[in-house]
Design an enzyme around this catalytic site. Structure first.
Site, mmCIF file in Angstrom:
data_model
loop_
_atom_site.group_PDB
_atom_site.id
_atom_site.type_symbol
_atom_site.label_atom_id
_atom_site.label_comp_id
_atom_site.label_asym_id
_atom_site.label_seq_id
_atom_site.Cartn_x
_atom_site.Cartn_y
_atom_site.Cartn_z
ATOM 1 N N GLU A 15 -19.247 6.015 47.598
ATOM 2 C CA GLU A 15 -18.243 6.224 46.549
ATOM 3 C C GLU A 15 -17.320 7.405 46.825
ATOM 4 O OE1 GLU A 15 -19.369 5.959 42.428
ATOM 5 O OE2 GLU A 15 -20.816 4.385 42.932
ATOM 6 N N GLY A 16 -17.820 8.454 47.432
ATOM 7 C CA GLY A 16 -16.957 9.589 47.753
ATOM 8 C C GLY A 16 -16.050 9.215 48.910
ATOM 9 N N VAL A 17 -14.743 9.437 48.759
ATOM 10 C CA VAL A 17 -13.799 9.003 49.792
ATOM 11 C C VAL A 17 -14.071 9.731 51.114
ATOM 12 C CG1 VAL A 17 -11.354 8.986 50.444
ATOM 13 C CG2 VAL A 17 -12.036 8.394 48.116
ATOM 14 N N ASP A 18 -14.287 8.962 52.176
ATOM 15 C CA ASP A 18 -14.530 9.495 53.529
ATOM 16 C C ASP A 18 -15.765 10.385 53.595
ATOM 17 O OD1 ASP A 18 -12.186 8.192 54.391
ATOM 18 O OD2 ASP A 18 -10.944 9.896 53.826
ATOM 19 N N ALA A 42 -8.280 7.002 70.814
ATOM 20 C CA ALA A 42 -9.728 7.236 70.679
ATOM 21 C C ALA A 42 -10.328 6.315 69.609
ATOM 22 C CB ALA A 42 -9.986 8.695 70.332
ATOM 23 N N ARG A 76 -8.152 -2.347 39.133
ATOM 24 C CA ARG A 76 -8.560 -2.379 40.548
ATOM 25 C C ARG A 76 -9.839 -3.183 40.739
ATOM 26 N NH1 ARG A 76 -9.318 2.897 43.128
ATOM 27 N NH2 ARG A 76 -9.973 3.711 41.129
ATOM 28 N N HIS A 135 -11.849 6.868 60.043
ATOM 29 C CA HIS A 135 -10.975 7.897 59.479
ATOM 30 C C HIS A 135 -10.495 8.796 60.617
ATOM 31 C CE1 HIS A 135 -9.313 10.536 56.474
ATOM 32 N NE2 HIS A 135 -9.816 11.554 57.148
ATOM 33 N N SER A 149 -3.761 -1.942 64.121
ATOM 34 C CA SER A 149 -4.097 -1.733 65.542
ATOM 35 C C SER A 149 -5.604 -1.596 65.740
ATOM 36 C CB SER A 149 -3.348 -0.525 66.122
ATOM 37 O OG SER A 149 -3.862 0.683 65.637
ATOM 38 N N ASN A 150 -6.305 -0.995 64.811
ATOM 39 C CA ASN A 150 -7.776 -0.952 64.927
ATOM 40 C C ASN A 150 -8.363 -2.354 64.802
ATOM 41 O OD1 ASN A 150 -9.119 1.832 65.183
ATOM 42 N ND2 ASN A 150 -7.420 2.187 63.754
HETATM 43 C C1 GRF Z 1 -5.854 4.658 61.427
HETATM 44 O O1 GRF Z 1 -5.463 5.941 61.852
HETATM 45 C C2 GRF Z 1 -7.164 4.714 60.692
HETATM 46 O O2 GRF Z 1 -8.028 5.706 61.162
HETATM 47 C C3 GRF Z 1 -6.727 5.062 59.292
HETATM 48 O O3 GRF Z 1 -5.528 4.350 59.101
HETATM 49 C C4 GRF Z 1 -4.905 4.113 60.368
HETATM 50 C C5 GRF Z 1 -4.742 2.627 60.472
HETATM 51 O O4 GRF Z 1 -4.046 2.243 61.616
HETATM 52 N N1 GRF Z 1 -7.770 4.752 58.341
HETATM 53 P P1 GRF Z 1 -4.061 0.736 62.077
HETATM 54 O O5 GRF Z 1 -3.569 -0.116 60.919
HETATM 55 O O6 GRF Z 1 -5.469 0.383 62.470
HETATM 56 O O7 GRF Z 1 -3.118 0.689 63.235
#
Ligand code: GRF
Length: 195
Positions: free
Chosen positions: A145-148, A176, A68, A112, A15-16
């Site tokens: 490298e650090g997650v988020d 949002a 990976r 995030h 969706s993003n």
């Molecule tokens: C979102 O909440 C994003 O912040 C997180 O994973 C979710 C992905 O949703 N990293 P979508 O696939 O964009 O709908």
């Protein structure tokens, strides 16, 4: 005007990604979405991207097993082959190795669903609710490298309401996210120095 060639990496519904694709359809949007790439061939977002006429490919991580980095080398090659200059992670559910993070340093963004530095990692909404927070939200940041943990590019605050559940809060934060990510990507693409 200059449009930065951008790839979106997804793992699921996307969706993003759809919000970014919609924003990038405006002729004055400073990024062109030139590729959507998923680690999962089943990702629903791949179909949505193709329906909008955007090339969408899967590079399945499963054949690579625990290697990976080998998987990321293929992703990196696909990004280079498509002439990509900027990468937006949008629900890409693999933790990256230093290989891809270094290759795309300062040219890879992530969204995030929390007000970082609070609640990095998984189950952010559940943790925010359990802690009795008054606000949740979302953050767009550069990938390190650090997650988020990378430098933040923008944040939106979302109130937590009485009776909220993980599902209701996630849905409100997602609205949002769909505003914040296109805005942050546009700002960053405008500022990005590309050869
Ligand atoms: C979102 O909440 C994003 O912040 C997180 O994973 C979710 C992905 O949703 N990293 P979508 O696939 O964009 O709908």
């Amino acid at each position: 005007m200059r449009r930065v060639k951008t790839a979106i990496l997804i793992s699921g519904r996307g969706s993003n990604m759809e919000a970014l694709l919609a924003a990038a359809e405006a002729p004055d949007y400073p990024a062109e979405i030139a590729l959507v790439l998923s680690n999962s061939p089943e990702a629903a977002g791949l179909h949505h991207a193709r329906a909008r006429g955007v090339p969408a490919i899967a590079i399945d991580h499963r054949p690579f097993g625990k290697d990976r980095e080998a998987h990321e080398r293929q992703i990196d090659q696909a990004l280079k082959d498509a002439g990509i200059q900027l990468v937006a992670l949008a629900g890409y559910m693999r933790v990256l190795t230093p290989y891809l993070v270094t290759a795309w340093q300062d040219r890879m963004l992530n969204i995030h669903p929390s007000l970082l530095p609070a609640y990095p990692g998984l189950h952010t909404h559940a943790r925010a609710l359990a802690a009795g927070e008054a606000f949740g939200g979302c953050t767009v940041h550069l990938v390190t490298e650090g997650v988020d943990q990378g430098p933040m590019l923008g944040q939106s605050r979302v109130p937590i309401l009485p009776g909220d559940t993980e599902t209701s809060l996630a849905a409100r934060v997602l609205i949002a996210e769909h505003e914040l990510y296109p805005a942050c990507l546009a700002d960053y693409a405008k500022r990005l120095k590309v050869p």
